[in-house]
Design a protein around this motif. Sequence first.
Motif, PDB file in Angstrom:
ATOM      1  N   MET A 125      68.331  22.913  69.496  1.00  0.00           N
ATOM      2  CA  MET A 125      67.564  21.685  69.713  1.00  0.00           C
ATOM      3  C   MET A 125      66.061  21.893  69.655  1.00  0.00           C
ATOM      4  N   GLY A 126      65.610  23.074  70.054  1.00  0.00           N
ATOM      5  CA  GLY A 126      64.172  23.291  70.187  1.00  0.00           C
ATOM      6  C   GLY A 126      63.606  24.195  69.109  1.00  0.00           C
ATOM      7  N   THR A 127      62.342  24.497  69.255  1.00  0.00           N
ATOM      8  CA  THR A 127      61.646  25.384  68.333  1.00  0.00           C
ATOM      9  C   THR A 127      61.794  26.824  68.812  1.00  0.00           C
ATOM     10  N   ILE A 128      62.072  27.712  67.870  1.00  0.00           N
ATOM     11  CA  ILE A 128      62.152  29.139  68.207  1.00  0.00           C
ATOM     12  C   ILE A 128      60.724  29.642  68.372  1.00  0.00           C
ATOM     13  N   ALA A 129      60.391  30.036  69.601  1.00  0.00           N
ATOM     14  CA  ALA A 129      58.996  30.368  69.925  1.00  0.00           C
ATOM     15  C   ALA A 129      58.942  31.498  70.952  1.00  0.00           C
ATOM     16  N   PRO A 130      57.752  32.138  71.106  1.00  0.00           N
ATOM     17  CA  PRO A 130      57.619  33.242  72.071  1.00  0.00           C
ATOM     18  C   PRO A 130      57.618  32.794  73.533  1.00  0.00           C
ATOM     19  N   ASP A 131      57.524  31.480  73.782  1.00  0.00           N
ATOM     20  CA  ASP A 131      57.451  31.017  75.173  1.00  0.00           C
ATOM     21  C   ASP A 131      58.822  31.067  75.847  1.00  0.00           C
ATOM     22  N   ALA A 132      58.905  30.555  77.068  1.00  0.00           N
ATOM     23  CA  ALA A 132      60.131  30.688  77.862  1.00  0.00           C
ATOM     24  C   ALA A 132      61.174  29.600  77.595  1.00  0.00           C
ATOM     25  N   GLU A 133      60.869  28.648  76.724  1.00  0.00           N
ATOM     26  CA  GLU A 133      61.822  27.568  76.441  1.00  0.00           C
ATOM     27  C   GLU A 133      63.030  28.102  75.668  1.00  0.00           C
ATOM     28  N   ASN A 134      64.205  27.523  75.939  1.00  0.00           N
ATOM     29  CA  ASN A 134      65.434  27.908  75.253  1.00  0.00           C
ATOM     30  C   ASN A 134      65.626  27.008  74.036  1.00  0.00           C
ATOM     31  N   SER A 135      65.613  27.598  72.841  1.00  0.00           N
ATOM     32  CA  SER A 135      65.730  26.791  71.621  1.00  0.00           C
ATOM     33  C   SER A 135      67.168  26.365  71.347  1.00  0.00           C
ATOM     34  N   ILE A 136      68.144  27.036  71.984  1.00  0.00           N
ATOM     35  CA  ILE A 136      69.542  26.675  71.754  1.00  0.00           C
ATOM     36  C   ILE A 136      69.874  25.362  72.462  1.00  0.00           C
ATOM     37  N   TYR A 137      69.452  25.248  73.721  1.00  0.00           N
ATOM     38  CA  TYR A 137      69.741  24.035  74.490  1.00  0.00           C
ATOM     39  C   TYR A 137      68.605  23.712  75.446  1.00  0.00           C
ATOM     40  N   SER A 138      68.215  22.441  75.436  1.00  0.00           N
ATOM     41  CA  SER A 138      67.219  21.930  76.367  1.00  0.00           C
ATOM     42  C   SER A 138      67.656  20.537  76.802  1.00  0.00           C
ATOM     43  N   LYS A 139      67.951  20.382  78.075  1.00  0.00           N
ATOM     44  CA  LYS A 139      68.342  19.066  78.600  1.00  0.00           C
ATOM     45  C   LYS A 139      67.235  18.046  78.347  1.00  0.00           C
ATOM     46  N   LYS A 140      65.990  18.500  78.485  1.00  0.00           N
ATOM     47  CA  LYS A 140      64.834  17.617  78.296  1.00  0.00           C
ATOM     48  C   LYS A 140      64.794  17.060  76.870  1.00  0.00           C
ATOM     49  N   ILE A 141      65.031  17.932  75.889  1.00  0.00           N
ATOM     50  CA  ILE A 141      65.039  17.481  74.493  1.00  0.00           C
ATOM     51  C   ILE A 141      66.264  16.611  74.227  1.00  0.00           C
ATOM     52  N   ALA A 142      67.420  17.031  74.738  1.00  0.00           N
ATOM     53  CA  ALA A 142      68.663  16.290  74.503  1.00  0.00           C
ATOM     54  C   ALA A 142      68.565  14.850  74.989  1.00  0.00           C
ATOM     55  N   GLU A 143      67.881  14.650  76.107  1.00  0.00           N
ATOM     56  CA  GLU A 143      67.774  13.307  76.688  1.00  0.00           C
ATOM     57  C   GLU A 143      67.044  12.316  75.780  1.00  0.00           C
TER      58      GLU A 143
ATOM     59  N   TRP B 151      71.380  34.963  71.632  1.00  0.00           N
ATOM     60  CA  TRP B 151      70.636  35.791  70.679  1.00  0.00           C
ATOM     61  C   TRP B 151      69.322  36.236  71.299  1.00  0.00           C
ATOM     62  N   GLY B 152      68.708  37.187  70.655  1.00  0.00           N
ATOM     63  CA  GLY B 152      67.402  37.652  71.100  1.00  0.00           C
ATOM     64  C   GLY B 152      66.328  37.184  70.136  1.00  0.00           C
TER      65      GLY B 152
ATOM     66  N   ASP C  79      57.171  45.796  71.529  1.00  0.00           N
ATOM     67  CA  ASP C  79      57.789  44.544  71.084  1.00  0.00           C
ATOM     68  C   ASP C  79      58.450  43.864  72.283  1.00  0.00           C
ATOM     69  N   LEU C  80      58.646  42.566  72.188  1.00  0.00           N
ATOM     70  CA  LEU C  80      59.345  41.817  73.237  1.00  0.00           C
ATOM     71  C   LEU C  80      60.625  41.205  72.679  1.00  0.00           C
ATOM     72  N   LEU C  81      61.623  41.084  73.545  1.00  0.00           N
ATOM     73  CA  LEU C  81      62.836  40.338  73.224  1.00  0.00           C
ATOM     74  C   LEU C  81      63.024  39.253  74.269  1.00  0.00           C
ATOM     75  N   LYS C  82      63.177  38.030  73.806  1.00  0.00           N
ATOM     76  CA  LYS C  82      63.495  36.916  74.701  1.00  0.00           C
ATOM     77  C   LYS C  82      64.961  36.560  74.485  1.00  0.00           C
ATOM     78  N   ILE C  83      65.763  36.651  75.530  1.00  0.00           N
ATOM     79  CA  ILE C  83      67.186  36.360  75.407  1.00  0.00           C
ATOM     80  C   ILE C  83      67.442  34.879  75.676  1.00  0.00           C
ATOM     81  N   GLU C  84      68.022  34.219  74.697  1.00  0.00           N
ATOM     82  CA  GLU C  84      68.419  32.820  74.843  1.00  0.00           C
ATOM     83  C   GLU C  84      69.942  32.764  74.905  1.00  0.00           C
TER      84      GLU C  84
END
Length: 334
Positions: free
Chosen positions: A187-205, A227-228, A279-284
């Motif tokens: 649902m969201g944008t794949i980005a370095p921030d803490a938001e989850n791009s796979i699922y966001s209740k805020k976006i879904a609404e 994924w990372g 390097d950083l890995l963000k786990i979604e």
Amino acid sequence: MTKRFFVGLLFLLLISCGKNEKPIVAFYYWKTIFKLSPTEKEVLLDNEVSKLYIRYFDIGLHPQTKEPIPISPIRFQENSNAFDIVPVVFIQNKVMLLPNLDIDDLAQKTIRLVEEINAKNKISCQEIQIDCDWTLKSKDHYLKFIERFKQLSHKKLSSTIRLHQVKYFKKTKIPNVDSGVLMYYNMGTIAPDAENSIYSKKIAERYLESLKKYPLHLDFALPIYSWGVHIRDQKVIGLRSKLNVSELEKDSNFEKTGTIFFKVKKSNYKNGIFYEEDDLLKIEAISAKDLKEMANDLDENLVQAPREIIFYDLDEFNIKNYEKNIFKQVISCF
């Protein structure tokens, strides 16, 4: 009078039973080789799964000629006769964007390859699904392709549907298929921030209310993958599959720096991918709580109940992240 009463009572009971009927559990199978592990077989048995949506092949563009070509057709190393198989063909949107696309030729070749795979593996299918994230620029070609494919295949036809295609269906249009499957993820944008791009209740609404107006019957696909997001110098350089928090916690090359963030302590290779120091890995990932929240939110905005909830995707790595009865818990929300 008595006869009329009992007829009315029977009618009400039939309606009541229909409302209480729960959707079935189904799965997408998204590997290039069909071979089920013992864990995968167990989850199919426990959830009385009779239907699998199997990715047969992708359609992309040849790097030199820019002609449509099949990519990585599936190979069956195991008999699939225990299941109702729905072949899924994923078509990259850039194929539909070709200005001189031969739609009739593409439809014929796609059906022929599906039939060849079925014949080789003694599979008889009643339905085919087309997966394509079409856009306003590609919609004319896509809708014509669906029309031609339906004419030629003589099969039930389903199509994947994205949230934006539900909300703006008057612009994106509705493909001439028997049913759709709403892909309730990415649902969201794949980005370095803490938001989850796979699922966001805020976006879904922003989209859920639109379900009440969408005229095509929809079943739902829910995510069970993780994924990372691979980050270097504050820029995303790739998505890394088959990664989760517990996997990285066991690896001494990675240091946990937050709930979902890991820092590379020293340069290393993991699953064939090179990670540089720092390097950083963000786990979604998707939790059991997320899945039940999705199901409840969808149920509250339905006009027509789904017949199926399809989980993406059937893989031992994904299944092990959940308790045994999670799939039954999710369908009980509908």
